[in-house]
Design a protein around this motif. Structure first.
Motif, PDB file in Angstrom:
ATOM      1  N   PRO A  89       5.520   4.305 -14.977  1.00 39.04           N
ATOM      2  CA  PRO A  89       5.125   3.909 -13.621  1.00 39.04           C
ATOM      3  C   PRO A  89       5.322   5.004 -12.580  1.00 39.04           C
ATOM      4  CG  PRO A  89       6.340   2.137 -14.674  1.00 39.04           C
ATOM      5  CD  PRO A  89       6.398   3.329 -15.600  1.00 39.04           C
ATOM      6  N   SER A  90       6.318   5.863 -12.761  1.00 41.51           N
ATOM      7  CA  SER A  90       6.556   6.905 -11.769  1.00 41.51           C
ATOM      8  C   SER A  90       5.558   8.054 -11.902  1.00 41.51           C
ATOM      9  CB  SER A  90       7.982   7.447 -11.907  1.00 41.51           C
ATOM     10  OG  SER A  90       8.141   8.012 -13.194  1.00 41.51           O
ATOM     11  N   GLU A  91       4.907   8.192 -13.061  1.00 42.01           N
ATOM     12  CA  GLU A  91       3.962   9.284 -13.271  1.00 42.01           C
ATOM     13  C   GLU A  91       2.572   8.962 -12.755  1.00 42.01           C
ATOM     14  OE1 GLU A  91       3.777  10.945 -17.231  1.00 42.01           O
ATOM     15  OE2 GLU A  91       5.747  10.098 -17.636  1.00 42.01           O
ATOM     16  N   PHE A  92       2.140   7.718 -12.909  1.00 41.64           N
ATOM     17  CA  PHE A  92       0.761   7.357 -12.609  1.00 41.64           C
ATOM     18  C   PHE A  92       0.719   6.046 -11.850  1.00 41.64           C
ATOM     19  CE2 PHE A  92      -3.172   5.134 -13.952  1.00 41.64           C
ATOM     20  CZ  PHE A  92      -4.094   6.002 -13.395  1.00 41.64           C
ATOM     21  N   THR A  93       0.058   6.050 -10.699  1.00 38.78           N
ATOM     22  CA  THR A  93      -0.095   4.825  -9.916  1.00 38.78           C
ATOM     23  C   THR A  93      -1.533   4.727  -9.421  1.00 38.78           C
ATOM     24  OG1 THR A  93       0.536   5.945  -7.869  1.00 38.78           O
ATOM     25  CG2 THR A  93       2.295   4.845  -9.101  1.00 38.78           C
ATOM     26  N   PHE A  94      -1.974   3.502  -9.200  1.00 44.10           N
ATOM     27  CA  PHE A  94      -3.287   3.281  -8.604  1.00 44.10           C
ATOM     28  C   PHE A  94      -3.270   1.944  -7.898  1.00 44.10           C
ATOM     29  CE2 PHE A  94      -3.461   1.517 -12.820  1.00 44.10           C
ATOM     30  CZ  PHE A  94      -4.109   0.305 -12.658  1.00 44.10           C
ATOM     31  N   GLY A  95      -4.167   1.807  -6.932  1.00 47.46           N
ATOM     32  CA  GLY A  95      -4.241   0.545  -6.202  1.00 47.46           C
ATOM     33  C   GLY A  95      -5.578   0.387  -5.533  1.00 47.46           C
ATOM     34  N   PHE A  96      -6.065  -0.852  -5.542  1.00 49.07           N
ATOM     35  CA  PHE A  96      -7.284  -1.214  -4.830  1.00 49.07           C
ATOM     36  C   PHE A  96      -6.878  -1.909  -3.540  1.00 49.07           C
ATOM     37  CE2 PHE A  96      -8.664  -1.181  -9.283  1.00 49.07           C
ATOM     38  CZ  PHE A  96      -9.765  -0.344  -9.181  1.00 49.07           C
ATOM     39  N   PHE A  97      -7.585  -1.627  -2.486  1.00 49.60           N
ATOM     40  CA  PHE A  97      -7.265  -2.195  -1.192  1.00 49.60           C
ATOM     41  C   PHE A  97      -8.379  -3.128  -0.728  1.00 49.60           C
ATOM     42  CE2 PHE A  97      -5.056   1.780  -1.662  1.00 49.60           C
ATOM     43  CZ  PHE A  97      -3.763   1.443  -1.318  1.00 49.60           C
ATOM     44  N   SER A  98      -8.046  -4.035   0.170  1.00 51.60           N
ATOM     45  CA  SER A  98      -9.009  -5.045   0.614  1.00 51.60           C
ATOM     46  C   SER A  98     -10.210  -4.441   1.336  1.00 51.60           C
ATOM     47  CB  SER A  98      -8.329  -6.084   1.502  1.00 51.60           C
ATOM     48  OG  SER A  98      -7.808  -5.465   2.657  1.00 51.60           O
ATOM     49  N   ASP A  99     -10.095  -3.206   1.826  1.00 53.32           N
ATOM     50  CA  ASP A  99     -11.246  -2.568   2.470  1.00 53.32           C
ATOM     51  C   ASP A  99     -12.159  -1.883   1.458  1.00 53.32           C
ATOM     52  OD1 ASP A  99      -9.758  -0.334   1.746  1.00 53.32           O
ATOM     53  OD2 ASP A  99      -9.743   0.552   3.746  1.00 53.32           O
ATOM     54  N   GLY A 100     -11.851  -2.048   0.158  1.00 55.64           N
ATOM     55  CA  GLY A 100     -12.703  -1.485  -0.886  1.00 55.64           C
ATOM     56  C   GLY A 100     -12.306  -0.090  -1.310  1.00 55.64           C
ATOM     57  N   SER A 101     -11.272   0.479  -0.728  1.00 55.93           N
ATOM     58  CA  SER A 101     -10.858   1.827  -1.094  1.00 55.93           C
ATOM     59  C   SER A 101      -9.932   1.784  -2.309  1.00 55.93           C
ATOM     60  CB  SER A 101     -10.170   2.517   0.085  1.00 55.93           C
ATOM     61  OG  SER A 101      -8.990   1.830   0.440  1.00 55.93           O
ATOM     62  N   LEU A 102      -9.716   2.950  -2.896  1.00 55.67           N
ATOM     63  CA  LEU A 102      -8.907   3.086  -4.102  1.00 55.67           C
ATOM     64  C   LEU A 102      -7.977   4.263  -3.920  1.00 55.67           C
ATOM     65  CD1 LEU A 102      -8.303   2.731  -7.218  1.00 55.67           C
ATOM     66  CD2 LEU A 102     -10.272   4.209  -7.601  1.00 55.67           C
ATOM     67  N   SER A 103      -6.743   4.103  -4.328  1.00 53.99           N
ATOM     68  CA  SER A 103      -5.770   5.184  -4.291  1.00 53.99           C
ATOM     69  C   SER A 103      -5.305   5.453  -5.713  1.00 53.99           C
ATOM     70  CB  SER A 103      -4.575   4.794  -3.416  1.00 53.99           C
ATOM     71  OG  SER A 103      -3.585   5.803  -3.464  1.00 53.99           O
ATOM     72  N   ILE A 104      -5.311   6.725  -6.109  1.00 56.41           N
ATOM     73  CA  ILE A 104      -4.862   7.133  -7.437  1.00 56.41           C
ATOM     74  C   ILE A 104      -3.821   8.229  -7.243  1.00 56.41           C
ATOM     75  CG2 ILE A 104      -5.514   8.114  -9.674  1.00 56.41           C
ATOM     76  CD1 ILE A 104      -8.407   7.202  -9.042  1.00 56.41           C
ATOM     77  N   GLY A 105      -2.677   8.073  -7.898  1.00 56.12           N
ATOM     78  CA  GLY A 105      -1.626   9.071  -7.776  1.00 56.12           C
ATOM     79  C   GLY A 105      -1.033   9.436  -9.116  1.00 56.12           C
ATOM     80  N   LYS A 106      -0.709  10.709  -9.261  1.00 53.61           N
ATOM     81  CA  LYS A 106      -0.014  11.174 -10.461  1.00 53.61           C
ATOM     82  C   LYS A 106       0.927  12.279 -10.020  1.00 53.61           C
ATOM     83  CE  LYS A 106      -0.427  12.665 -15.179  1.00 53.61           C
ATOM     84  NZ  LYS A 106      -1.270  12.968 -16.305  1.00 53.61           N
ATOM     85  N   GLY A 107       2.218  12.066 -10.309  1.00 49.03           N
ATOM     86  CA  GLY A 107       3.214  13.031  -9.860  1.00 49.03           C
ATOM     87  C   GLY A 107       3.222  13.106  -8.349  1.00 49.03           C
ATOM     88  N   ASN A 108       3.072  14.333  -7.815  1.00 44.06           N
ATOM     89  CA  ASN A 108       3.068  14.493  -6.363  1.00 44.06           C
ATOM     90  C   ASN A 108       1.660  14.600  -5.782  1.00 44.06           C
ATOM     91  OD1 ASN A 108       2.395  16.980  -7.328  1.00 44.06           O
ATOM     92  ND2 ASN A 108       3.896  18.119  -6.116  1.00 44.06           N
ATOM     93  N   LYS A 109       0.633  14.295  -6.590  1.00 47.46           N
ATOM     94  CA  LYS A 109      -0.752  14.348  -6.127  1.00 47.46           C
ATOM     95  C   LYS A 109      -1.269  12.936  -5.887  1.00 47.46           C
ATOM     96  CE  LYS A 109      -1.709  18.595  -8.548  1.00 47.46           C
ATOM     97  NZ  LYS A 109      -2.512  19.286  -9.527  1.00 47.46           N
TER      98      LYS A 109
END
Length: 144
Positions: free
Chosen positions: A97-117
């Motif tokens: 979980p700390s290496e890779f994260t993602f989330g969809f938001f109600s405005d239709g946007s998407l956030s993808i994270g890995k490490g410090n990026k």
């Protein structure tokens, strides 16, 4: 029979769906979809386009207009229901979980994270990414 609201919500949740897909999911006849959407198409709230399928036939596909997206409850379900089983992923291949994260938001946007990026995609970019991913043959890739 499905309500017009449920048909509109389905189009917002799954842009590019055909009348047959909408009818199958909402347990109704496909020929009822076009007639029930006519006033929304005329008003520009639902857009229809033609998509060429196997055999050269064309089918109508439906997309929500921005005004429809704004009118619907504001929560867009980005993830579509899987129609096929997915191959299992080995524990050694899973990211922690700390290496890779993602989330969809109600405005239709998407956030993808890995490490410090971290990358934040707009609604349009998220739609493009999901359309691309939907075209990929996952079974073929996972088997290779």
């Amino acid at each position: 029979m499905a309500s017009v609201e449920s048909i509109l919500q389905f189009i917002v949740d799954r842009p590019g769906a055909t009348a047959n897909e909408i009818a199958d999911e909402l347990d109704m006849a496909a020929n009822d979809v076009q007639s029930r959407l006519a006033q929304y198409i005329d008003a520009g709230k639902v857009k229809k386009d033609k998509k060429r399928i196997e055999g050269g036939r064309e089918m109508l596909v439906y997309f929500p207009g921005q005004s429809l997206v704004n009118e619907v409850d504001g929560v867009k379900r980005i993830v579509t229901l899987a129609k096929r089983p997915r191959p299992p992923v080995a524990d050694s291949e899973r990211a922690t979980p700390s290496e890779f994260t993602f989330g969809f938001f109600s405005d239709g946007s998407l956030s993808i994270g890995k490490g410090n990026k971290d990358i934040r995609l707009t609604r349009a970019e998220t739609s493009q990414l999901l359309e691309f991913l939907d075209c990929i043959n996952i079974e073929k890739i996972a088997a290779g």
